[in-house]
Write a protein that holds these residues in place. Structure first.
Motif, PDB file in Angstrom:
ATOM      1  N   TYR A 188       0.906  -1.162  -0.079  1.00  0.00           N
ATOM      2  CA  TYR A 188      -0.044   0.175   0.123  1.00  0.00           C
ATOM      3  C   TYR A 188       0.904   1.243   0.080  1.00  0.00           C
ATOM      4  N   SER A 189       0.393   2.451  -0.392  1.00  0.00           N
ATOM      5  CA  SER A 189       1.058   3.707  -0.359  1.00  0.00           C
ATOM      6  C   SER A 189       1.218   4.001   1.161  1.00  0.00           C
ATOM      7  N   HIS A 190       2.159   4.574   1.554  1.00  0.00           N
ATOM      8  CA  HIS A 190       2.373   5.049   2.985  1.00  0.00           C
ATOM      9  C   HIS A 190       1.149   5.754   3.562  1.00  0.00           C
ATOM     10  N   PHE A 191       0.686   7.018   2.716  1.00  0.00           N
ATOM     11  CA  PHE A 191      -0.479   7.728   3.295  1.00  0.00           C
ATOM     12  C   PHE A 191      -1.619   7.081   3.408  1.00  0.00           C
ATOM     13  N   THR A 192      -2.011   6.087   2.209  1.00  0.00           N
ATOM     14  CA  THR A 192      -3.271   5.637   2.321  1.00  0.00           C
ATOM     15  C   THR A 192      -3.213   4.460   3.309  1.00  0.00           C
ATOM     16  N   ALA A 193      -2.303   3.700   3.390  1.00  0.00           N
ATOM     17  CA  ALA A 193      -1.946   2.907   5.014  1.00  0.00           C
ATOM     18  C   ALA A 193      -2.573   3.477   5.954  1.00  0.00           C
ATOM     19  N   MET A 252       2.377   7.784  10.572  1.00  0.00           N
ATOM     20  CA  MET A 252       3.590   7.787   9.506  1.00  0.00           C
ATOM     21  C   MET A 252       5.062   7.847  10.336  1.00  0.00           C
ATOM     22  N   GLU A 253       4.781   8.754  11.118  1.00  0.00           N
ATOM     23  CA  GLU A 253       6.334   9.156  11.813  1.00  0.00           C
ATOM     24  C   GLU A 253       6.506   7.881  12.577  1.00  0.00           C
ATOM     25  N   SER A 254       5.838   7.339  13.220  1.00  0.00           N
ATOM     26  CA  SER A 254       6.097   6.035  14.102  1.00  0.00           C
ATOM     27  C   SER A 254       6.491   4.722  13.246  1.00  0.00           C
TER      28      SER A 254
END
Length: 360
Positions: A218-223, A250-252
């Motif tokens: 998956y894309s990072h943002f959508t995940a 996302m940061e974690s």
């Protein structure tokens, strides 16, 4: 892809899970999905994307409707010295039929602006941020509540080894296309909520995630967006709260090379992702169903119920614990239906439409 751009597997998975979530009983959206594996009229070509915006989101819209435009795919940035943006570049989404023809810059400069517009649309076939701005403002003019979610490179002003960037080859040409007046008002300043995966100078990427018990790319943002909504449904979070949770995820996960954006008026940011008033945060409740002797819960990921959660039987009218006591554990949470096992009590105590409340 047909265009010869780098192949990325994230968008089809992204769109499939977003489609599933929006169609769930919790949200009940009617969805039109364009994807690489679709029939000819359901592939994300420039013509098909623009047609569905015109027909589905504009022509069929009525005042009070709630609409969402979601895009996951390649993004690009193009030099445009006639742009109103400080960096003198336009950002684009890149349809499946986009191309990068070799253009003589001197010959291009001799074209009139209307000829450059036509040449860009027919030869490059990207969709520029200015085109999207105009379309989104036409949607808003019909009294619609609009949410725009763009998961692509350079999406910040467009209103992917383990990781592959979603950026494609830039257009080596100054397109010199000035924005029209109707393309100057940013949709987020006109009532829309706009979420983007990256700043206009950043690339966006993806990787392997377990979402709803299924591991895929998956894309990072959508995940991060999906996992946030599976933990807490959209109607229980303000847009600002959702975005804070999304960026923290996302940061974690160490996804620090792309910085998502959220834009909207203060009042819009205080409402939910879909523009509705925020409901009080509470525990998930679900009704029991029985199909061919197998008991299940009529709730799942879209409702904030996850595999491993535990629920107890309550009186549906008073909300107090029911007797005899029955507790359940979710064996597998689907989007709107969950498999269960009994952890306290007996199967004989279960009946259709009993109410269960999450307690851990």
């Amino acid at each position: 892809t047909r265009s010869g751009f780098p192949s990325i597997e994230y968008p089809d998975n992204d769109a499939g899970r977003i489609d599933e979530l929006l169609r769930s009983p919790r949200y009940g959206f009617e969805v039109k999905k364009l994807w690489d594996g679709g029939a000819e009229n359901a592939q994300p070509t420039r013509a098909n994307i623009l047609r569905e915006i015109e027909d589905f989101l504009i022509r069929d819209a009525k005042p009070g409707d709630v609409e969402i435009f979601y895009y996951s795919g390649h993004g690009a940035s193009i030099a445009n010295t006639a742009s109103n943006e400080p960096d003198k570049r336009d950002e684009t989404i890149v349809p499946i039929d986009a191309s990068r023809p070799k253009i003589d810059a001197a010959a291009w400069a001799k074209l009139s602006e209307s000829q450059r517009l036509e040449a860009f649309a027919t030869q490059f076939r990207d969709i520029r941020d200015k085109e999207l701005v105009e379309l989104f403002n036409r949607i808003l003019a019909k009294g619609v509540t609009l949410t725009v979610i763009l998961d692509s490179c350079h999406s910040g002003s467009a209103a992917r080894g383990e990781e592959r960037a979603k950026e494609v080859e830039p257009i080596d040409l100054d397109i010199r296309i000035a924005p029209r007046p109707e393309q100057l008002l940013a949709p987020d300043q006109n009532g829309a909520l706009v979420l983007t995966a990256a700043k206009d100078y950043q690339v966006a990427g993806g990787g392997t995630y377990e979402i709803g018990g299924v591991e895929a790319r998956y894309s990072h943002f959508t995940a991060a967006l999906l996992n946030t909504l599976y933990d807490t449904p959209a109607d229980l979070l303000s847009a600002n709260e959702l975005f804070a949770e999304l960026t923290a995820r996302m940061e974690s996960d160490g996804r620090t090379t792309q910085s998502p954006n959220i834009d909207g008026s203060p009042s819009r940011l205080g409402r939910t992702l879909f523009g509705t008033p925020q409901r009080p945060l509470g525990r998930v409740t679900a009704q029991l169903g029985i199909d061919h002797g197998e008991a299940f819960l009529r709730a799942g990921l879209a409702d904030g119920l996850n595999t491993g959660d535990e629920l107890r039987r309550i009186d549906g009218k008073t909300g107090k614990a029911a007797t005899p006591a029955v507790t359940l554990r979710v064996k597998r949470a689907g989007i709107d239906k969950s498999e269960i096992e009994i952890t306290q009590g007996t199967r004989a105590a279960l009946a259709v439409d009993q109410t269960f409340e999450q307690f851990r």
